[in-house]
Design a protein around this motif. Structure first.
Motif, short mmCIF file in Angstrom:
data_model
loop_
_atom_site.label_atom_id
_atom_site.label_comp_id
_atom_site.label_asym_id
_atom_site.label_seq_id
_atom_site.Cartn_x
_atom_site.Cartn_y
_atom_site.Cartn_z
N TYR A 1 0.84 -1.19 0.00
CA TYR A 1 0.00 0.00 0.00
C TYR A 1 0.88 1.24 0.00
O TYR A 1 2.00 1.22 0.52
CB TYR A 1 -0.89 0.04 1.26
CG TYR A 1 -2.07 -0.91 1.21
CD1 TYR A 1 -1.88 -2.28 1.45
CD2 TYR A 1 -3.36 -0.46 0.93
CE1 TYR A 1 -2.96 -3.16 1.41
CE2 TYR A 1 -4.44 -1.33 0.89
CZ TYR A 1 -4.22 -2.67 1.12
OH TYR A 1 -5.29 -3.54 1.07
N GLN B 1 0.79 5.44 1.03
CA GLN B 1 0.08 6.45 1.80
C GLN B 1 0.74 7.79 1.58
O GLN B 1 1.89 8.00 1.99
CB GLN B 1 0.03 6.10 3.28
CG GLN B 1 -0.87 7.02 4.10
CD GLN B 1 -1.03 6.54 5.53
OE1 GLN B 1 -0.08 6.09 6.16
NE2 GLN B 1 -2.26 6.63 6.06
N GLU C 1 -3.43 11.40 3.56
CA GLU C 1 -4.36 10.58 2.78
C GLU C 1 -4.42 9.17 3.32
O GLU C 1 -3.61 8.77 4.14
CB GLU C 1 -3.94 10.55 1.30
CG GLU C 1 -4.07 11.89 0.61
CD GLU C 1 -3.86 11.75 -0.89
OE1 GLU C 1 -3.71 12.80 -1.53
OE2 GLU C 1 -3.87 10.63 -1.40
N GLY C 2 -5.39 8.43 2.86
CA GLY C 2 -5.55 7.06 3.31
C GLY C 2 -4.59 6.12 2.60
O GLY C 2 -3.77 6.53 1.78
N LEU C 3 -4.73 4.86 2.93
CA LEU C 3 -3.90 3.82 2.32
C LEU C 3 -4.49 3.42 0.98
O LEU C 3 -5.66 3.04 0.90
CB LEU C 3 -3.87 2.60 3.24
CG LEU C 3 -3.08 2.76 4.52
CD1 LEU C 3 -3.49 1.71 5.53
CD2 LEU C 3 -1.59 2.65 4.25
N PHE D 1 -4.30 0.77 -2.10
CA PHE D 1 -3.83 -0.55 -2.49
C PHE D 1 -3.00 -0.46 -3.76
O PHE D 1 -3.36 0.27 -4.70
CB PHE D 1 -5.03 -1.47 -2.72
CG PHE D 1 -4.68 -2.77 -3.37
CD1 PHE D 1 -4.92 -2.97 -4.72
CD2 PHE D 1 -4.10 -3.79 -2.64
CE1 PHE D 1 -4.60 -4.17 -5.34
CE2 PHE D 1 -3.77 -5.00 -3.24
CZ PHE D 1 -4.02 -5.18 -4.59
#
Lengths: 114, 109
Positions: free
Chosen positions: A35, A37, A41-43, A45
């Motif tokens: 992942y 990041q 921000e979010g993770l 994929f």
């Protein structure tokens, strides 16, 4: 009983160089996930691998990025000709049986492109 | 595009209060749901999992799932300053987890 091991913890590369990020899953885990990041921000994929196989690479950028998980040794995420936008934290996670019980994450590699 | 949505916060609560974190997801086929905690500069840590409708309690944490409404929540009782972190909601998408952008929780003394 080591957890998911990632190295290096911090990596600085100049634009145009190659970055190699390594991940050794937990003992007994054969599923590896990468992942990315970005700050605040979010993770996101990137790729899912099992030994010698890429299972799902739907999140990988089409160019410059590749991943492998050889029969022997760690999983490698390779970024060729890095650009400033590649600067991010890259996390590897592993599991014993897919997504059923969640993942265990490594401590991450912070890549800085200068 | 399958999505997981969370309010980015910050959610500020006083010490000892209940913190309520919410998450909605777009894929009705998702089967497993997780909450991760991430301290600043650290990696995500799994704190709760839930698989069926209803509540699941573990210590000060309660996860709630409503598949009909495509909604997952996390309640933290007796919040402590050490709970201050970003909480990430994750749901299964076939062979992987997809994550929300996280909700930042601040617990002040």
């Amino acid at each position: 009983n080591a957890g998911v091991m990632q190295n290096p913890r911090h990596l600085v590369r100049r634009r145009g160089q190659e970055a190699r990020l390594r991940c050794s899953p937990m003992k007994g885990h054969s599923h590896v996930y990468w992942y990315r990041q970005l700050p605040e921000e979010g993770l996101k994929f990137m790729v899912y691998l099992q030994k010698e196989n890429i299972i799902d690479e739907s999140g990988m950028p089409k160019e410059r990025f590749s991943a492998e998980f050889p029969k022997e040794g760690p999983s490698i995420l390779r970024i060729q000709q890095v650009v400033r936008g590649d600067s991010a934290a890259y996390f590897c996670a592993s599991s014993q049986s897919g997504t059923n019980y969640g993942y265990t994450f490594g401590s991450g590699t912070r890549l800085t492109v200068v | 595009q399958k999505e997981v949505e969370q309010n980015s916060g910050p959610l500020s609560v006083p010490e000892g209060a209940i913190a309520s974190l919410n998450c909605t997801y777009s894929d009705r086929g998702s089967q497993s749901f997780f909450w991760y905690r991430q301290y600043s500069g650290k990696s995500p840590e799994l704190i709760m999992s839930i698989y069926s409708n209803g509540d699941k309690e573990d210590g000060r944490f309660t996860a709630q799932l409503n598949k009909a409404s495509q909604y997952v929540s996390l309640l933290i009782r007796d919040s402590q300053p050490s709970d201050s972190a970003t909480y990430l909601c994750a749901v299964t998408d076939t062979d992987k987890l997809i994550f929300g952008t996280g909700t930042r929780l601040q617990v002040f003394p």
